[in-house]
Design a protein around this motif. Structure first.
Motif, PDB file in Angstrom:
ATOM      1  N   LEU A  36       5.813 -37.769   5.732  1.00  0.00           N
ATOM      2  CA  LEU A  36       6.191 -37.168   7.012  1.00  0.00           C
ATOM      3  C   LEU A  36       6.095 -35.649   6.932  1.00  0.00           C
ATOM      4  CD1 LEU A  36       7.374 -37.624   9.879  1.00  0.00           C
ATOM      5  CD2 LEU A  36       9.644 -37.399   8.846  1.00  0.00           C
ATOM      6  N   GLU A  37       5.537 -35.057   7.982  1.00  0.00           N
ATOM      7  CA  GLU A  37       5.438 -33.597   8.070  1.00  0.00           C
ATOM      8  C   GLU A  37       6.273 -33.122   9.256  1.00  0.00           C
ATOM      9  OE1 GLU A  37       1.387 -32.162   8.127  1.00  0.00           O
ATOM     10  OE2 GLU A  37       0.708 -34.009   7.179  1.00  0.00           O
ATOM     11  N   LYS A  38       6.739 -31.878   9.200  1.00  0.00           N
ATOM     12  CA  LYS A  38       7.515 -31.313  10.319  1.00  0.00           C
ATOM     13  C   LYS A  38       6.738 -31.396  11.618  1.00  0.00           C
ATOM     14  CE  LYS A  38      10.141 -28.105   7.540  1.00  0.00           C
ATOM     15  NZ  LYS A  38      10.294 -26.738   7.103  1.00  0.00           N
ATOM     16  N   LYS A  39       5.433 -31.142  11.564  1.00  0.00           N
ATOM     17  CA  LYS A  39       4.627 -31.181  12.780  1.00  0.00           C
ATOM     18  C   LYS A  39       4.465 -32.606  13.307  1.00  0.00           C
ATOM     19  CE  LYS A  39       0.189 -31.314  10.380  1.00  0.00           C
ATOM     20  NZ  LYS A  39      -1.087 -30.650  10.168  1.00  0.00           N
ATOM     21  N   GLY A  40       4.917 -33.586  12.554  1.00  0.00           N
ATOM     22  CA  GLY A  40       4.838 -34.984  12.962  1.00  0.00           C
ATOM     23  C   GLY A  40       6.130 -35.494  13.579  1.00  0.00           C
ATOM     24  N   ILE A  41       6.962 -34.585  14.075  1.00  0.00           N
ATOM     25  CA  ILE A  41       8.237 -34.987  14.671  1.00  0.00           C
ATOM     26  C   ILE A  41       8.258 -34.590  16.142  1.00  0.00           C
ATOM     27  CG2 ILE A  41      10.737 -34.668  14.614  1.00  0.00           C
ATOM     28  CD1 ILE A  41      10.386 -34.179  11.562  1.00  0.00           C
ATOM     29  N   LEU A  42       8.493 -35.582  16.985  1.00  0.00           N
ATOM     30  CA  LEU A  42       8.612 -35.373  18.435  1.00  0.00           C
ATOM     31  C   LEU A  42      10.097 -35.458  18.775  1.00  0.00           C
ATOM     32  CD1 LEU A  42       5.726 -37.784  19.432  1.00  0.00           C
ATOM     33  CD2 LEU A  42       5.671 -35.287  19.550  1.00  0.00           C
ATOM     34  N   ILE A  43      10.690 -34.354  19.123  1.00  0.00           N
ATOM     35  CA  ILE A  43      12.136 -34.275  19.271  1.00  0.00           C
ATOM     36  C   ILE A  43      12.636 -34.654  20.667  1.00  0.00           C
ATOM     37  CG2 ILE A  43      12.434 -31.861  19.949  1.00  0.00           C
ATOM     38  CD1 ILE A  43      14.248 -33.493  17.050  1.00  0.00           C
ATOM     39  N   PHE A  46      -0.026 -39.806  19.707  1.00  0.00           N
ATOM     40  CA  PHE A  46       0.299 -38.561  19.009  1.00  0.00           C
ATOM     41  C   PHE A  46      -0.103 -38.655  17.535  1.00  0.00           C
ATOM     42  CE2 PHE A  46       3.386 -36.082  16.476  1.00  0.00           C
ATOM     43  CZ  PHE A  46       3.036 -34.807  16.899  1.00  0.00           C
ATOM     44  N   LEU A  47       0.243 -39.751  16.882  1.00  0.00           N
ATOM     45  CA  LEU A  47      -0.090 -39.927  15.472  1.00  0.00           C
ATOM     46  C   LEU A  47      -1.604 -39.864  15.275  1.00  0.00           C
ATOM     47  CD1 LEU A  47       1.492 -42.287  12.927  1.00  0.00           C
ATOM     48  CD2 LEU A  47      -0.966 -42.219  13.134  1.00  0.00           C
ATOM     49  N   ALA A  48      -2.350 -40.575  16.104  1.00  0.00           N
ATOM     50  CA  ALA A  48      -3.810 -40.583  15.986  1.00  0.00           C
ATOM     51  C   ALA A  48      -4.377 -39.178  16.195  1.00  0.00           C
ATOM     52  CB  ALA A  48      -4.413 -41.561  16.986  1.00  0.00           C
ATOM     53  N   SER A  49      -3.855 -38.457  17.161  1.00  0.00           N
ATOM     54  CA  SER A  49      -4.328 -37.107  17.442  1.00  0.00           C
ATOM     55  C   SER A  49      -3.965 -36.149  16.302  1.00  0.00           C
ATOM     56  CB  SER A  49      -3.710 -36.620  18.752  1.00  0.00           C
ATOM     57  OG  SER A  49      -3.985 -35.270  18.963  1.00  0.00           O
ATOM     58  N   LEU A  50      -2.737 -36.232  15.841  1.00  0.00           N
ATOM     59  CA  LEU A  50      -2.260 -35.344  14.775  1.00  0.00           C
ATOM     60  C   LEU A  50      -3.107 -35.458  13.515  1.00  0.00           C
ATOM     61  CD1 LEU A  50       0.027 -33.394  13.793  1.00  0.00           C
ATOM     62  CD2 LEU A  50       1.256 -35.439  13.041  1.00  0.00           C
ATOM     63  N   ILE A  80       5.036 -40.623  11.566  1.00  0.00           N
ATOM     64  CA  ILE A  80       5.621 -39.633  12.458  1.00  0.00           C
ATOM     65  C   ILE A  80       7.026 -40.122  12.805  1.00  0.00           C
ATOM     66  CG2 ILE A  80       3.430 -38.829  13.412  1.00  0.00           C
ATOM     67  CD1 ILE A  80       4.151 -40.465  15.979  1.00  0.00           C
ATOM     68  N   ALA A  81       7.813 -39.242  13.373  1.00  0.00           N
ATOM     69  CA  ALA A  81       9.158 -39.603  13.809  1.00  0.00           C
ATOM     70  C   ALA A  81       9.370 -39.051  15.207  1.00  0.00           C
ATOM     71  CB  ALA A  81      10.206 -39.027  12.853  1.00  0.00           C
ATOM     72  N   GLY A  82      10.262 -39.692  15.932  1.00  0.00           N
ATOM     73  CA  GLY A  82      10.555 -39.222  17.273  1.00  0.00           C
ATOM     74  C   GLY A  82      11.986 -39.517  17.673  1.00  0.00           C
ATOM     75  N   ARG A  83      12.427 -38.767  18.669  1.00  0.00           N
ATOM     76  CA  ARG A  83      13.757 -38.998  19.231  1.00  0.00           C
ATOM     77  C   ARG A  83      13.608 -39.082  20.744  1.00  0.00           C
ATOM     78  NH1 ARG A  83      17.962 -34.467  18.275  1.00  0.00           N
ATOM     79  NH2 ARG A  83      16.749 -33.511  19.920  1.00  0.00           N
ATOM     80  N   CYS A  84      14.186 -40.130  21.294  1.00  0.00           N
ATOM     81  CA  CYS A  84      14.175 -40.375  22.731  1.00  0.00           C
ATOM     82  C   CYS A  84      15.643 -40.418  23.160  1.00  0.00           C
ATOM     83  CB  CYS A  84      13.462 -41.695  23.016  1.00  0.00           C
ATOM     84  SG  CYS A  84      13.278 -42.083  24.750  1.00  0.00           S
ATOM     85  N   VAL A  85      16.138 -39.292  23.651  1.00  0.00           N
ATOM     86  CA  VAL A  85      17.571 -39.127  23.890  1.00  0.00           C
ATOM     87  C   VAL A  85      18.154 -40.225  24.783  1.00  0.00           C
ATOM     88  CG1 VAL A  85      19.331 -37.577  24.823  1.00  0.00           C
ATOM     89  CG2 VAL A  85      17.467 -36.645  23.478  1.00  0.00           C
TER      90      VAL A  85
END
Length: 155
Positions: free
Chosen positions: A7-14, A31-35, A79-84
């Motif tokens: 995991l990279e910092k740029k791979g996190i969708l907050i 997003f993962l495919a594009s990144l 990648i990681a993400g957060r969906c509030v």
């Protein structure tokens, strides 16, 4: 293999906004495919949806770890993400999911994928980590919280 190696910092969708699980997985898959400049987004999304159709990857406590294996890649991508607002994921505890880790791995690396899944599950079992991820102000704080959790709770 450590999470911090994948995991990279740029791979996190907050701040993901999604109507439902399909929308969330589509956003994250694209997003993962594009990144990582991965080709054949349709195949990637199909594999993610096929895996999710077998059984929900919602592990409880608002966490999901969707994953898929492909023969068209040569290493593990994450990648990681957060969906509030949270999304119904059909999780085992029936709670909405708001923290998501999406992984793709080569077909022949089951051990690596299983190892990362196990580490994520262990780290996410700690309420302090889940709360800190849910309240992280930015991607860097999210990343650092996860890595601190890995260093503290996983050998």
């Amino acid at each position: 293999m450590k999470i911090q190696e994948v995991l990279e910092k740029k791979g996190i969708l907050i701040d993901l906004k999604a109507r439902d699980k399909t929308d969330l997985l589509s956003q994250m898959g694209r997003f993962l495919a594009s990144l990582y400049d991965l080709k054949n987004i349709d195949l990637i999304l199909q594999k993610i949806f096929d895996r999710e159709a077998q059984m929900s990857t919602g592990i409880g406590y608002g966490i999901a770890i969707p994953h898929a294996r492909l023969d068209t890649i040569d290493k593990v991508y994450m990648i990681a993400g957060r969906c509030v607002q949270g999304v119904d994921f059909g999780a085992i505890d029936e709670l909405p999911v708001n923290i998501i880790f999406l992984m793709l791995s080569p077909t022949n690396t089951a051990a690596q994928l299983t190892g990362i899944l196990s580490k994520l599950s262990k780290i996410m079992s700690y309420e302090e980590i889940r709360n800190n991820l849910a309240n992280a102000a930015n991607a860097e704080t999210f990343f650092n919280t996860l890595i601190e959790g890995e260093n503290k709770y996983v050998s």
